[in-house]
Design an enzyme around this catalytic site. Structure first.
Site, PDB file in Angstrom:
ATOM      1  N   HIS A  33       0.923  -1.297   0.097  1.00 26.52           N
ATOM      2  CA  HIS A  33      -0.108  -0.063   0.078  1.00 26.52           C
ATOM      3  C   HIS A  33       0.918   1.189  -0.073  1.00 26.52           C
ATOM      4  O   HIS A  33       2.110   1.077   0.011  1.00 26.52           O
ATOM      5  CB  HIS A  33      -0.860   0.173   1.249  1.00 26.52           C
ATOM      6  CG  HIS A  33      -0.481   0.023   2.554  1.00 26.52           C
ATOM      7  ND1 HIS A  33      -0.020   1.429   3.193  1.00 26.52           N
ATOM      8  CD2 HIS A  33      -0.018  -0.694   3.626  1.00 26.52           C
ATOM      9  CE1 HIS A  33       0.407   1.274   4.424  1.00 26.52           C
ATOM     10  NE2 HIS A  33       0.564  -0.152   4.624  1.00 26.52           N
ATOM     11  N   LEU A  34       0.408   2.394   0.143  1.00 25.54           N
ATOM     12  CA  LEU A  34       1.208   3.686   0.088  1.00 25.54           C
ATOM     13  C   LEU A  34       2.522   3.937   0.626  1.00 25.54           C
ATOM     14  O   LEU A  34       3.371   3.961   0.084  1.00 25.54           O
ATOM     15  CB  LEU A  34       0.286   4.810   0.241  1.00 25.54           C
ATOM     16  CG  LEU A  34       0.741   6.222  -0.046  1.00 25.54           C
ATOM     17  CD1 LEU A  34       0.951   6.165  -1.597  1.00 25.54           C
ATOM     18  CD2 LEU A  34      -0.158   7.425   0.152  1.00 25.54           C
TER      19      LEU A  34
END
Length: 87
Positions: A15-16
């Site tokens: 994820h980010l």
């Protein structure tokens, strides 16, 4: 050109935040750095490309490094991934 497969261990996948950690590490090197995942290839120096791969915990990716510092780049990227990408 060097490549090695590695399993993504962090619980949330790429994820980010971990994608940013991976990209920041990849940008330290002059080599072209990509990774293969399922049927696609992602640019490890692009957060959007890494996020677009939708890599989840337990997925295996193949890091590919091609350039003058490919050995060091591959070694360090594998280390960062195996250590959980900062999580």
């Amino acid at each position: 050109m060097l490549s090695q497969k590695v399993k993504v261990k962090n619980p949330t996948g790429l994820h980010l935040r971990p994608a940013g950690v991976l990209c920041n590490e990849a940008m330290k090197y002059k080599s072209l750095i990509t990774f293969n995942y399922e049927d696609g290839t992602a640019n490890a120096k692009s957060v959007l490309s890494v996020l677009g791969a939708c890599v989840k915990c337990g997925d295996e990716i193949e890091i590919v490094c091609d350039g003058i510092d490919e050995e060091e780049a591959l070694r360090e990227l594998i280390r960062v991934i195996e250590n959980g990408l900062g999580e």
